[in-house]
Structures are given as C-alpha cells and as structure tokens.
Design an enzyme around this catalytic site. Sequence first.
Site, short mmCIF file in Angstrom:
data_model
loop_
_atom_site.label_atom_id
_atom_site.label_comp_id
_atom_site.label_asym_id
_atom_site.label_seq_id
_atom_site.Cartn_x
_atom_site.Cartn_y
_atom_site.Cartn_z
N HIS A 1 -7.93 5.54 -1.52
CA HIS A 1 -7.83 6.65 -2.39
C HIS A 1 -8.00 6.33 -3.75
O HIS A 1 -7.91 4.97 -4.17
CB HIS A 1 -6.24 7.04 -2.22
N ASP B 1 -0.93 0.32 -0.08
CA ASP B 1 -0.41 1.79 -0.40
C ASP B 1 -0.04 2.33 0.83
O ASP B 1 -0.78 2.69 1.98
CB ASP B 1 -1.95 2.38 -1.08
N GLN C 1 0.09 7.43 2.62
CA GLN C 1 -0.16 8.06 3.61
C GLN C 1 0.60 7.83 4.90
O GLN C 1 0.67 8.55 6.16
CB GLN C 1 -1.60 8.03 3.99
N LYS D 1 5.51 13.04 0.28
CA LYS D 1 4.83 13.10 1.59
C LYS D 1 5.82 12.44 2.71
O LYS D 1 5.52 12.46 3.81
CB LYS D 1 3.55 11.66 1.48
N CYS E 1 -9.95 12.73 -2.82
CA CYS E 1 -9.73 11.55 -3.67
C CYS E 1 -10.14 10.26 -3.10
O CYS E 1 -9.55 9.21 -3.18
CB CYS E 1 -8.10 11.45 -4.05
#
Length: 405
Positions: free
Chosen positions: A122, A199, A202, A225, A363
């Site tokens: 991202h 990261d 997600q 999320k 993104c």
Amino acid sequence: MVFDVQKIRADFPILKRTVNGHPLVYLDNAATSQKPQVVIDAIVDYYSNYNSNIHRGVHTLSQEATDAYETARQKLQKHFNIQHAHEVIFTAGTTHGINLVANGFSEILKKGDEIIVSALEHHSNIVPWQMLCERTGAILKVIPMDVDGTLIFSEYEKLLSEKTKLVFVNHVSNALGTINPIEKIIEKAHEKGAAVLIDGAQACSHIKPDLQKLEVDFYVASAHKMCGPTGVGVLYMKESWGKTLPPYQGGGEMIKEVTFAKTTYADMPHKFEAGTPNICGGIAFGVAIDYLNRISFSAIETYEDSLLAYATEQLSAIEGLTIYGTGAAKTGVVSFNIDGIHPYDIGTIIDKLGIAVRTGHHCAQPIMDFYKIPGTVRASFAFYNTFEEIDVLVAAVIKAKQMLT
C-alpha cells in the site's frame, strides 16, 4: 460458538439498510469494515457517561476513562500475544504507526544503508520510506512480484545484505488479498541483523497474529478494519526499539520532566503518545477485539475461505473476466477486470443495484503498473457476508457487462 451468519448479521445495523432501492450488499471490507452494535454502544456510553481526559486526573470520571482506556491496551496485548503492555502503542491508524517508526529511523540510518519494501505494498508502506531515504541518503530496494501476485522469495534473499537495516512488508496485500510469508521474511531479515516492520492493516480482520511467535520488531494495524472505529490503531514496538527510537511528537503525556533548560521523556508507551489520544476510539477498539474473539478467528478464517472460493469460482465463469492475485494463500479479496471495460464503469453500475465494491488502484499503484492496467474492481469479504450476496454480485457484474459492451 456455532457460526451463524444470520445471527452475526443481526449485530450490524447498517446491513439492514437499502441503497438505491436494493438491499445493501457491502463488499468493500478491505477499505473498512462495518461496526457491530456493541462497538457503537461503547462509543455512545463513553460520551454519555464518563467522557473525560485520561491519566493524572484525580476525579472519578478521569479515573473511569483511564481504567477503560488502559484495559483496552491490555486487550490488545492479549489478542496479539505481546509480552508487555507498554509495547502496545495507540496510534491514529496504520499510516500513523508507520510514519512514527520512519521518523525514528531518520536519526539512525546513514547514507548508503539499505531498506527493503515489497512490490505488493500500500502507498502508506512505500511513501514514508521514500521520504526517509530522501532525508538520510539510504537506498530503497524492492522485492519483485510474480504474475500470480506473490512475492519472489528468492529475489528477496538476493536483496538482503549486511547493508540492510530495515525490511517492510505487508502481512496481506490490500489490492490482491495475497498472504505474504512473513515468518520466512522476518527470519531472513534477522539473519542479516535487519529490523522488520509488518503492515497488518489488511490481515488483522482475518488472521490473529502471534507477535511473540513471529519475533517481529514492529507490527501496525487499524481498528476500523477490525470492526472498530476510524481514527485509532495500534503499533507494536519491541521494547528494545522503544528505548532506542526518539519520540515522534513533543507535547503533553510523553514527558517525564520539563524545564526550559531540558526535557526528559517518559517511558513506553507514553513516550510515543503525545497529546490527548482518541480515548473513545481506543476503548471501542478493545470492545471490537472482544467481539471478534467471541466469534473466534478460526471460525472467521474457515467461513471467509469458503466465501472466497465460491466467489472466485462464480466470477471466473464470466467470459472476459480476469482475476488478479491468484496465489494459493489469500484472504477474502477478488480483484478483477472485464476485457474492454473500465473498472470504474462496472463499480458505478453495480452501485445502482445496491452493491458496494471498490474500484481503482486501491492505493497500490505499482501493482497496477505491473499488470499494465488502470485499476481493478475489488470485492472484499467479511465474516458477515453471505453466499447469496455473492450471487447478487455475480448477476450484477453480468448485467454491467451486457450494458457496457
């Protein structure tokens, strides 16, 4: 707990609404998840009954708010299996957490040092590191991807060297749903003495990571999320790095003592939590974590895997439709295009039928450049979606194709 999707759907008030005269089919979960009533109630309860600033307050409301906020920190510690509660840093979200770490390393890296990101990132896990290289003279290297949307691990191994200081990889690609082999990525980086940031934005709505088992240095995620509110997230920072990195911001809360001659800083986590935080958001984040764990992540993974398999099969049957990201390890994302049709046009038409999907580059423009496409239609699933909703999506995509060709 028996997995009852209809019972679970009843927890989410927004799923009862209609859009353009049709029942809402919400398939944009990779952008943000919906919120169960218990999370909404927690937000209302805070502002209705004990709204107050936290820490240092001697009055009852401040003590109640502080207790609730710090209890949420302990919930995150337990959920992610973090050794110490002070290694849990509340942030404004994943982007904030990444920038906090990048800012700290701007005082550590020197010209010629190397840092590694992946081709699946991202923009939030690309741009801060580019800015860091501009400030320090460090060199950014990229792990290439294969046509199936997976990283080429052998190329990653070639990139690693004694000059590698940092490696940054997402746990799951937001654009393709690919689950990266972060265990092996972390292990190889540590063999070279490099730190690793993962990261997890997600991943964390689908997977429950064990951060002690991973032995990762930094891990970031966002509440919104994970059925929590926007504007709050978490940064796990290994204690040794918390003692090494400088504060990201100066202000209240992050200090030990202030004089005009010199300021000394507080210990973790407050060293990195300057100013009044999103108190309500942190508390509601903890409630969202409780909710997800009551359902159980093993049940969530099993159900979402079946949704993904069904959606992949049904969409693949549409002539001219191409799915991007076909690796074996995936979460519930199907990113696709139809020959000769712009993804925006498909998204616009199916919105008229009450279906929410995301269109564009998500993104993750380097991924789209790799495939030489302007973007994709991305349908992303959560544990409250149904097989019937996938049928509605497929019928709508077929209708859009007929209208646009």
